[in-house]
Design a protein around this motif. Structure first.
Motif: not given
Length: 149
Positions: A121-122, A124-125, A129
């Motif tokens: 998840e991080a 993908n973030g 960004k």
């Protein structure tokens, strides 16, 4: 803000100047001194051993995403140890019947080291960004999709 200049040169060869036969080989010079030899795609009678504009566009998006990703990862205190990508630019007809690059897919594979490793998840973030802040992606009409692994 800033300017980024290239020089391009081409000269007609001994062949007849007909669409199917003229040489498309050209030189591109960058301000840092690098020189690249390009052509068109083989589908448009170019030299398939040389870089073509479609590949250059994909490489610009890929490189921008990569550099933006590294900056965001470093500011987020993640240590990137390797980054690889295999970008694909899709050339097809748009709704107006014009041939355009309709999509660029990025397939970044990133490895990290150290105590702080992002979960999926991080990760993908970080890519989202980077995509949002990549000025090359923000400058083109083609859809750019990131497929992190």
């Amino acid at each position: 803000m800033s300017e980024h200049k290239i020089g391009l040169s081409w000269k007609k060869g001994p062949e007849d100047f007909k669409y199917e036969s003229y040489d498309r080989t050209h030189s591109i010079r960058y301000s840092g001194g690098q020189k690249l030899t390009g052509s068109s795609t083989t589908e448009t009678y170019g030299n398939g051993e040389l870089v073509n504009p479609e590949e250059l566009l994909a490489s610009a998006v890929c490189s921008c995403h990569f550099l933006t990703f590294l900056a965001i990862a470093a500011k987020s205190r993640y240590t990137v140890s390797t980054y690889e990508d295999n970008a694909i630019a899709v050339l097809e007809k748009n709704t107006d019947g014009k041939t355009v690059v309709t999509q660029i897919d990025l397939y970044p594979k990133v490895t990290f080291e150290g105590e702080k490793i992002p979960d999926q998840e991080a990760l993908n973030g970080l890519h989202a960004k980077a995509h949002k802040n990549c000025f090359i992606s923000n400058s083109i009409k083609s859809e750019v999709t990131i497929h992190p692994s």
